[in-house]
Design a protein around this motif. Structure first.
Motif, PDB file in Angstrom:
ATOM      1  N   ASP A  73      63.942  24.497  43.974  1.00 48.12           N
ATOM      2  CA  ASP A  73      62.702  24.699  43.748  1.00 48.12           C
ATOM      3  C   ASP A  73      62.206  23.401  43.145  1.00 48.12           C
ATOM      4  O   ASP A  73      62.527  22.518  43.030  1.00 48.12           O
ATOM      5  CB  ASP A  73      62.687  25.880  42.835  1.00 48.12           C
ATOM      6  CG  ASP A  73      63.240  25.629  41.209  1.00 48.12           C
ATOM      7  OD1 ASP A  73      63.622  24.369  41.025  1.00 48.12           O
ATOM      8  OD2 ASP A  73      63.900  26.770  40.749  1.00 48.12           O
ATOM      9  N   LEU A  74      60.765  23.691  42.790  1.00 47.32           N
ATOM     10  CA  LEU A  74      59.659  22.673  42.259  1.00 47.32           C
ATOM     11  C   LEU A  74      59.721  22.951  40.881  1.00 47.32           C
ATOM     12  O   LEU A  74      59.076  24.017  40.522  1.00 47.32           O
ATOM     13  CB  LEU A  74      58.507  22.726  43.061  1.00 47.32           C
ATOM     14  CG  LEU A  74      57.389  21.938  42.340  1.00 47.32           C
ATOM     15  CD1 LEU A  74      57.678  20.320  42.842  1.00 47.32           C
ATOM     16  CD2 LEU A  74      56.125  22.312  43.240  1.00 47.32           C
TER      17      LEU A  74
ATOM     18  N   LEU B 155      59.643  25.863  47.067  1.00 46.90           N
ATOM     19  CA  LEU B 155      59.042  25.379  48.287  1.00 46.90           C
ATOM     20  C   LEU B 155      59.236  26.392  49.411  1.00 46.90           C
ATOM     21  O   LEU B 155      60.252  27.257  49.310  1.00 46.90           O
ATOM     22  CB  LEU B 155      60.039  24.265  48.878  1.00 46.90           C
ATOM     23  CG  LEU B 155      59.739  22.724  47.874  1.00 46.90           C
ATOM     24  CD1 LEU B 155      60.731  21.761  48.716  1.00 46.90           C
ATOM     25  CD2 LEU B 155      58.370  22.408  47.943  1.00 46.90           C
TER      26      LEU B 155
ATOM     27  N   VAL C  46      59.769  24.217  55.365  1.00 43.64           N
ATOM     28  CA  VAL C  46      59.262  22.884  54.770  1.00 43.64           C
ATOM     29  C   VAL C  46      60.214  21.851  55.094  1.00 43.64           C
ATOM     30  O   VAL C  46      61.448  22.104  54.972  1.00 43.64           O
ATOM     31  CB  VAL C  46      58.628  22.798  53.465  1.00 43.64           C
ATOM     32  CG1 VAL C  46      58.695  21.343  52.934  1.00 43.64           C
ATOM     33  CG2 VAL C  46      57.461  23.434  53.078  1.00 43.64           C
TER      34      VAL C  46
ATOM     35  N   ILE D 273      60.641  18.418  42.090  1.00 39.54           N
ATOM     36  CA  ILE D 273      61.339  19.000  43.119  1.00 39.54           C
ATOM     37  C   ILE D 273      62.818  18.876  42.839  1.00 39.54           C
ATOM     38  O   ILE D 273      63.504  17.741  42.973  1.00 39.54           O
ATOM     39  CB  ILE D 273      61.136  18.657  44.610  1.00 39.54           C
ATOM     40  CG1 ILE D 273      59.336  19.114  44.572  1.00 39.54           C
ATOM     41  CG2 ILE D 273      61.931  19.411  45.503  1.00 39.54           C
ATOM     42  CD1 ILE D 273      59.092  18.720  46.101  1.00 39.54           C
TER      43      ILE D 273
ATOM     44  N   LEU E  21      55.653  18.162  52.602  1.00 41.47           N
ATOM     45  CA  LEU E  21      55.515  19.341  52.529  1.00 41.47           C
ATOM     46  C   LEU E  21      55.118  20.023  53.475  1.00 41.47           C
ATOM     47  O   LEU E  21      54.195  20.958  53.680  1.00 41.47           O
ATOM     48  CB  LEU E  21      54.661  19.782  51.220  1.00 41.47           C
ATOM     49  CG  LEU E  21      55.222  19.431  49.812  1.00 41.47           C
ATOM     50  CD1 LEU E  21      54.332  19.914  48.781  1.00 41.47           C
ATOM     51  CD2 LEU E  21      56.566  20.061  49.668  1.00 41.47           C
TER      52      LEU E  21
ATOM     53  N   TYR F  79      62.192  18.037  54.666  1.00 44.45           N
ATOM     54  CA  TYR F  79      62.408  16.858  53.954  1.00 44.45           C
ATOM     55  C   TYR F  79      63.396  16.097  54.810  1.00 44.45           C
ATOM     56  O   TYR F  79      64.410  16.516  55.613  1.00 44.45           O
ATOM     57  CB  TYR F  79      62.840  17.358  52.752  1.00 44.45           C
ATOM     58  CG  TYR F  79      64.005  18.138  52.507  1.00 44.45           C
ATOM     59  CD1 TYR F  79      65.043  17.677  52.109  1.00 44.45           C
ATOM     60  CD2 TYR F  79      63.703  19.663  52.719  1.00 44.45           C
ATOM     61  CE1 TYR F  79      66.213  18.457  51.946  1.00 44.45           C
ATOM     62  CE2 TYR F  79      64.779  20.509  52.558  1.00 44.45           C
ATOM     63  CZ  TYR F  79      66.191  19.727  52.236  1.00 44.45           C
ATOM     64  OH  TYR F  79      67.105  20.774  51.985  1.00 44.45           O
TER      65      TYR F  79
ATOM     66  N   GLY G 192      52.917  24.487  50.875  1.00 41.74           N
ATOM     67  CA  GLY G 192      54.150  24.396  51.132  1.00 41.74           C
ATOM     68  C   GLY G 192      54.963  24.858  49.679  1.00 41.74           C
ATOM     69  O   GLY G 192      56.154  24.645  49.588  1.00 41.74           O
ATOM     70  N   ILE G 193      53.960  25.263  48.607  1.00 39.04           N
ATOM     71  CA  ILE G 193      54.505  25.712  47.409  1.00 39.04           C
ATOM     72  C   ILE G 193      54.149  27.058  47.028  1.00 39.04           C
ATOM     73  O   ILE G 193      52.953  27.590  47.412  1.00 39.04           O
ATOM     74  CB  ILE G 193      53.968  24.752  46.292  1.00 39.04           C
ATOM     75  CG1 ILE G 193      54.625  23.119  46.529  1.00 39.04           C
ATOM     76  CG2 ILE G 193      54.433  25.304  45.041  1.00 39.04           C
ATOM     77  CD1 ILE G 193      53.756  22.209  45.936  1.00 39.04           C
TER      78      ILE G 193
END
Length: 538
Positions: free
Chosen positions: A34-35, A114, A118, A7, A163, A120, A103-104
């Protein structure tokens, strides 16, 4: 090349100056992008201050699916099981996009994004390992003002998430090097980042790559070529529910509370001819192989239960796609070799323990088998003491009772030969036999070769008196694979072939060699292991 999931966050550090202060205040703003997929073998190579991941973060599976098992269903069809790493925009073989973890969402050819909402957490620790920043952010929401930090100071930044849109675990107490998570659920997708960086006057940038700590598995099944899927129940193990995780490194220090039955693979997306599951989180260390168990699957009104697929390597931090492809079989899937009026398998019977499949050797030699067991003798255990080796037949090593020839796909196409069918090998190649090809009609139509193409075993050809050369696969070749007589020493290797046959419930074995004239029959003992050459069932 390892393919790991990350991520990427961009933390823009805005600096303000004060001529009258020896300590400049630096604000920290977080922009989550982003992831992404990391395609280098070591994603930490560009950052000397980032702790390396566990050594188990490797895998033999690449981007191309690797077949790991073949599951026989009946004489008409079976399932090919393959495994590969999951990439952005990858899809199942039936064209359906695979489901991402919660979550993705998919956001292009090289990244996952994501979902908004979500949560973090960002932590910052000073040189004394004391926490100075502890802030929760939400994807898609403006966080307001920046965070005040001292320019010229060095901090350790930690970012993590599960997530979730409702919570993010609190940071464990204590010094950074001692702090551990003990409340992370092994069923959640825990992601983590750590980096040490000094903040300089002016604009600073901190690129953050959060890594998945646990592995993930997405499963896709398509039975459109055969019929409808009405039931599918599966699970994977080992799986642990309560890992202990270092806050500093993100490494799992201990795997606790092993799930008794592993982790269920829930198929949330199903149709009559396809099924796909939400990404399953699997928490184990990857140093030992996992086992996927299909407890029950019904396709076209045919039900199979308790299917075990062992030997699956799932490295922590990696996403995988497990694809179950339905395959049909034709009666001539394994062509035989005709001699006299009988059709024999093209090679000796072999078994692959990793994929649980039966086939015929293409190298001449094959496995050695005890009578009335469906799995071969474990020669690899010969160095172990008695009771741990396979000197004697054992159900735990040699499987259930039955005819292993019948388990070659398509099922029940082949079987163990009887005495008449094994005698035919001799009678159909005798001197002066009708149709004798020569050149010496007064000698048997047999030839002993020192090796078989592609293999190392000595043996005998039937139907030719000379080396067949490139036509070797047109003749029956009986390899001299030797014998085990209730011991751990293999006898007669490269000298004589010993082959199993069955007359009703009575088992015998036939001696072939060491020359073109020697053929004998004997009663087969319980703990004598010999070769098998199957014959066509019909």
């Amino acid at each position: 090349m390892m393919n790991r999931l990350y991520i990427l966050l961009l933390l823009s550090v805005l600096s303000s100056c004060s001529k009258e202060s020896f300590t400049e205040q630096t604000s920290l703003e977080v922009n989550l992008l982003d992831l992404e997929v990391q395609t280098t073998e070591s994603g930490d190579a560009d950052d000397a201050n980032t702790l390396t991941r566990a050594a188990t973060n490797t895998t033999a599976y690449g981007d191309t699916p690797v077949e790991v098992a073949n599951i026989p269903f009946n004489q008409h069809f079976g399932i090919s099981v393959s495994l590969s790493r999951d990439l952005p925009n990858s899809s199942s073989e039936n064209g359906n996009t695979l489901t991402r973890a919660a979550g993705i969402t998919n956001s292009g050819p090289n990244s996952w994004k994501l979902d908004n909402g979500v949560k973090y957490r960002l932590l910052a620790y000073d040189n004394n390992e004391s926490k100075v920043i502890d802030t929760v952010y939400t994807v898609g929401q403006y966080s307001g003002g920046g965070l005040n930090l001292n320019s010229g100071s060095t901090y350790t930044f930690i970012v993590y998430s599960i997530l979730s849109k409702s919570q993010v675990p609190a940071a464990p107490a204590g010094k950074l090097s001692d702090a551990v998570f003990t409340n992370i659920d092994g069923n959640t997708d825990f992601i983590h980042f750590r980096k040490v960086q000094k903040l300089n006057p002016g604009k600073n940038a901190l690129d953050v790559t959060m890594k998945h700590v646990f592995s993930q598995l997405t499963t896709s099944i398509n039975s459109a070529a055969i019929g409808n899927i009405t039931t599918v129940k599966a699970r994977v193990g080992d799986h642990y529910l309560s890992p202990t995780i270092s806050l500093n490194s993100g490494n799992v220090l201990a795997y606790n509370n092993k799930a008794t039955n592993g982790k269920d693979i829930v198929f949330a997306n199903t149709s009559t001819t396809s099924a796909a599951n939400d990404a399953t989180i699997i928490c184990n260390n990857g140093s030992t192989t996992s086992t996927i168990t299909i407890d029950e699957i019904t396709i076209n009104n045919v039900t199979k239960k308790a299917i075990s697929i062992p030997g699956i390597k799932l490295a922590p931090g990696t996403r995988y796609v497990l694809t179950l492809k339905i395959k049909t079989f034709t009666p001539d899937a394994e062509p035989g070799i005709e001699l006299g009026n009988k059709i024999y398998a093209p090679g000796n019977l072999t078994y692959d323990r990793n994929s649980n499949t039966y086939s015929f050797s293409t190298k001449g030699e094959g496995d050695l088998w005890f009578k009335n067991y469906v799995k071969p003798r474990r020669n690899d255990l010969d160095s172990r003491p008695w009771g741990q080796n396979n000197q004697e037949a054992r159900a735990d090593l040699n499987g259930d009772s039955g005819d292993p020839c019948a388990l070659v796909m398509p099922l029940n196409t082949w079987r163990l030969p009887n005495r008449t069918e094994m005698e035919n090998i001799k009678t159909a190649s005798e001197a002066q036999v009708s149709g004798h090809p020569g050149p010496n009609i007064y000698a048997p139509v047999r030839y002993i070769a020192e090796t078989y193409p592609g293999g190392n075993r000595r043996g005998m050809y039937f139907g030719t008196q000379t080396n067949p050369g490139t036509n070797y696969n047109k003749y029956l070749f009986i390899s001299f694979d030797g014998i085990y007589n209730n011991n751990t020493t293999r006898g007669d290797l490269d000298n004589t072939g010993w082959y199993m046959l069955k007359n009703g419930s009575n088992y015998e074995y036939m001696q072939i060699g060491p020359n073109i004239y020697t053929f004998n029959f004997y009663q087969l003992g319980d703990n004598t292991a010999v070769s098998i050459r199957c014959v066509k069932a019909n």
